[in-house]
Scaffold this active site. Structure first.
Site, PDB file in Angstrom:
ATOM      1  CG  HIS A 237      -1.835  -1.502   1.773  1.00  0.00           C
ATOM      2  ND1 HIS A 237      -1.263  -1.498   3.044  1.00  0.00           N
ATOM      3  CD2 HIS A 237      -2.763  -1.442   0.652  1.00  0.00           C
ATOM      4  CE1 HIS A 237      -2.065  -3.155   2.373  1.00  0.00           C
ATOM      5  NE2 HIS A 237      -3.122  -2.735   1.588  1.00  0.00           N
ATOM      6  CB  CYS A 420      21.678   7.942 -47.115  1.00  0.00           C
ATOM      7  SG  CYS A 420      21.453   6.622 -48.324  1.00  0.00           S
ATOM      8  CB  SER A 463      19.754   0.399 -47.048  1.00  0.00           C
ATOM      9  OG  SER A 463      19.289   1.955 -47.436  1.00  0.00           O
ATOM     10  N   PRO A 575      17.661   9.877 -52.175  1.00  0.00           N
ATOM     11  CG  PRO A 575      19.043   9.607 -49.500  1.00  0.00           C
ATOM     12  CD  PRO A 575      17.552  10.360 -50.851  1.00  0.00           C
TER      13      PRO A 575
END
Length: 594
Positions: A237, A420, A463, A575
């Site tokens: 509690h 990228c 990718s 890209p």
């Protein structure tokens, strides 16, 4: 059931800085929660006019001892979740963190007695309100001629010198529900059940730790705990614990908990010795994630085994919570063969876990990986007539990607996270490293599989997954004896289709497919090209890839990170498409030189 109309928001912020709760109202939340739980579980019913959860098959209690437990709400699934054949016959709920009223407890007892139960056992956690209210109901039941007894669970290991109130009842209560329920289901007498669980209670201990307080609906948090601190030994509690300290690693916290639980200098300690068999409950106090619970469960098993104990069973999950408290409790129960038999007995209680009967300690929990080569890049291959030109192609592609690293990063910064070029350069470096220490397989399919494995492991991101998909799908269409233009066209088509199928993008979505698909469409003319016409098709494919990549500056992204960016902000070519066009150009330039 009580009915409650409320125009309050579902996310009810009811008092000062009280925590948000997904309820309709403070007044009705307990009744509505009980109603929802019972309606979701067909083996349960509610006693009209009371907060009492009953087995819906009370006729099966005839001639058997019935079990009743309960306490304040806010500890779900305790106690209603343990109502069912093989566990409790009824559970009585009070308000949040409030003991249930004697009238409701007595109503539950009478209901079970009228169903033909031979006697009733009350299982009560050691809190003053619960002892008083269940005790009063027990005395009233005796006046009705009902055979009744009460077992008080007090297994808290927090305090070295407990006060006159004694040790608190915690999650170990659930173990007593299970063992007593199994005995009752077998037809054991009331006296036998009481004797058995009283003996078992001597070998149960629990200790909790919390990283945050909890809050009763409509109220402020139950206690203050500074950020970065944790409290050891608190009650369910939010009652104070025994020690505050900085949050440590899960391994350290579990070790501290078990050290405290088994400290022989404490009057509340659980006496354990090497060789003892134990059952462990790793209990989520409310807000730990499943991931964290897995980490804590692992730490508990290892820590107990390091002490020479045999971990017979482990249950990990939410069994007795404290609303949304972020923390866990550990309950350890010494177990012999008979205890395990009762523990493993079947029950229909909806919140009891479906546990294996296999002993945890000593069980082989690791499976051997498949013997087939799942990493083609580590295989041994033979060179062939195509090895030299394939090596030249790979070297040219790697050089191109490294040269274009910053250009691709710059394009990606306009609509992505700007990496990228880095991911393509990483793939190029990994392939170069592989080329330095391996022969290039004479079989093109084997080479494509090797490249798929390399980019899958080292390139990263979407990718890497897309290129690996392309190469894997293409690999099955070319071999040392089948590497003519038609086979390569088929391989390129298969790879592209795999990217579309699993990646979810299509031409026009502003992705690498906008360069790849037009090129592959051109390459599909290879099987029907006249003698000497193959190079013209290859050059046309490169031109179409370059045009497709350039045209992406006018497209609205429908897939990938760029799809989350406003179209007017994305004005440069994609890209990924630029990278694909560059790769194809590098490949064809090598072939032109042949």
């Amino acid at each position: 059931m009580h009915s409650c109309q409320s125009n309050q928001s579902l996310l009810t912020l009811t008092c000062g800085q009280a925590q948000k709760k997904l309820i309709n109202s403070v007044d009705c939340c307990v009744d509505e929660a009980l109603c929802g739980f019972v309606r979701a579980n067909g083996g349960l019913s509610l006693l009209k006019g009371h907060r009492v959860v009953l087995r819906s098959d009370l006729e099966n209690l005839r001639g058997k001892v019935a079990l009743v437990s309960g306490g304040g709400s806010g500890h779900e699934p305790a106690h209603g979740g343990y109502v069912g054949a093989g566990m409790l016959s009824a559970a009585v709920a009070g308000g949040v963190f409030a003991s249930p009223p004697p009238a409701s407890i007595l109503a539950a007892i009478l209901c079970l007695h009228n169903a033909g139960a031979s006697g009733v056992l009350l299982i009560v956690k050691n809190y003053t309100g619960d002892r008083l209210n269940f005790g009063l109901a027990a005395e009233q039941a005796r006046n009705h001629g009902i055979a009744i007894d009460m077992v008080v669970v007090a297994e808290d290991c927090a305090f070295e010198r407990p006060s006159k109130a004694g040790r608190r009842g915690l999650c170990g209560t659930v173990f007593i529900h299970k063992l007593a329920g199994a005995l009752a289901e077998e037809g054991s007498s009331l006296d036998k059940i009481v004797s058995k669980v009283t003996e078992v209670l001597k070998g149960i201990g629990t200790l909790g730790v919390s990283l945050s307080p909890c809050s009763v609906p409509g109220c402020l948090p139950s206690f203050d705990l500074p950020p970065g601190d944790m409290e050891l030994g608190l009650g369910i509690h939010g009652e104070p614990g025994i020690k505050r300290s900085k949050v440590a690693s899960a391994d350290e916290v579990v070790k501290t908990m078990l050290d405290n639980m088994t400290n022989p200098d404490s009057q509340s300690h659980l006496p354990l010795k090497s060789g003892d068999s134990v059952v462990v409950c790793v209990n989520n106090l409310g807000a730990l994630s499943r991931l964290e619970m897995g980490v804590v469960a692992r730490a508990a098993v290892i820590c107990l085994e390091d002490r020479g104990l045999v971990v017979a069973r482990v249950m990990s999950g939410s069994f007795m919570t404290s609303l949304e408290m972020t923390g866990a409790s550990l309950t350890v129960m010494k177990a012999n063969e008979e205890t395990l038999r009762l523990f493993d007995a079947k029950t229909t209680a909806p919140s009891w876990p479906n546990l294996s009967k296999a002993c945890v300690t000593g069980r082989s929990y690791l499976s051997e990986p498949p013997t087939m080569n799942t990493r083609p890049q580590e295989g041994t291959y033979s060179e062939g007539p195509l090895s030299a030109v394939l090596r030249q192609v790979l070297e040219a592609v790697c050089s191109t990607l490294l040269e274009k690293q910053e250009e691709l990063n710059s394009l990606d910064r306009a609509a992505g996270d700007g990496d990228c070029g880095n991911t393509h350069a990483q793939a190029a470096k990994v392939i170069r490293e592989w080329l330095q220490s391996h022969v290039v397989p004479g079989c093109p399919g084997q080479l494509l599989s090797v490249l798929a494995g390399l980019v899958q492991e080292k390139m990263g991101g979407s990718s890497g997954a897309l290129y690996s998909l392309f190469l894997t799908a293409a690999a099955g269409h070319v071999s040392e004896g089948r590497s003519n233009p038609a086979a390569w066209a088929s391989a390129m088509h298969a790879g592209t289709q795999a990217m579309r199928r699993y990646g979810g993008a299509d031409p026009g979505d502003r992705t690498m497919l906008d360069a790849l698909c037009p090129a592959v469409e051109e390459l599909m003319k290879l099987p029907t090209a006249p003698t000497g016409g193959h190079l013209v098709i290859l050059q046309a494919a490169v031109q179409r890839a370059a045009s497709g990549a350039e045209d992406t500056r006018h497209l609205t992204a429908q897939a990938g990170r760029a799809s989350y960016i406003a179209a007017e902000r994305v004005t440069l070519p994609d890209p990924g498409a630029v990278a694909v066009a560059a790769i194809l150009r590098a490949v064809v330039e090598v072939l032109e030189g042949q």
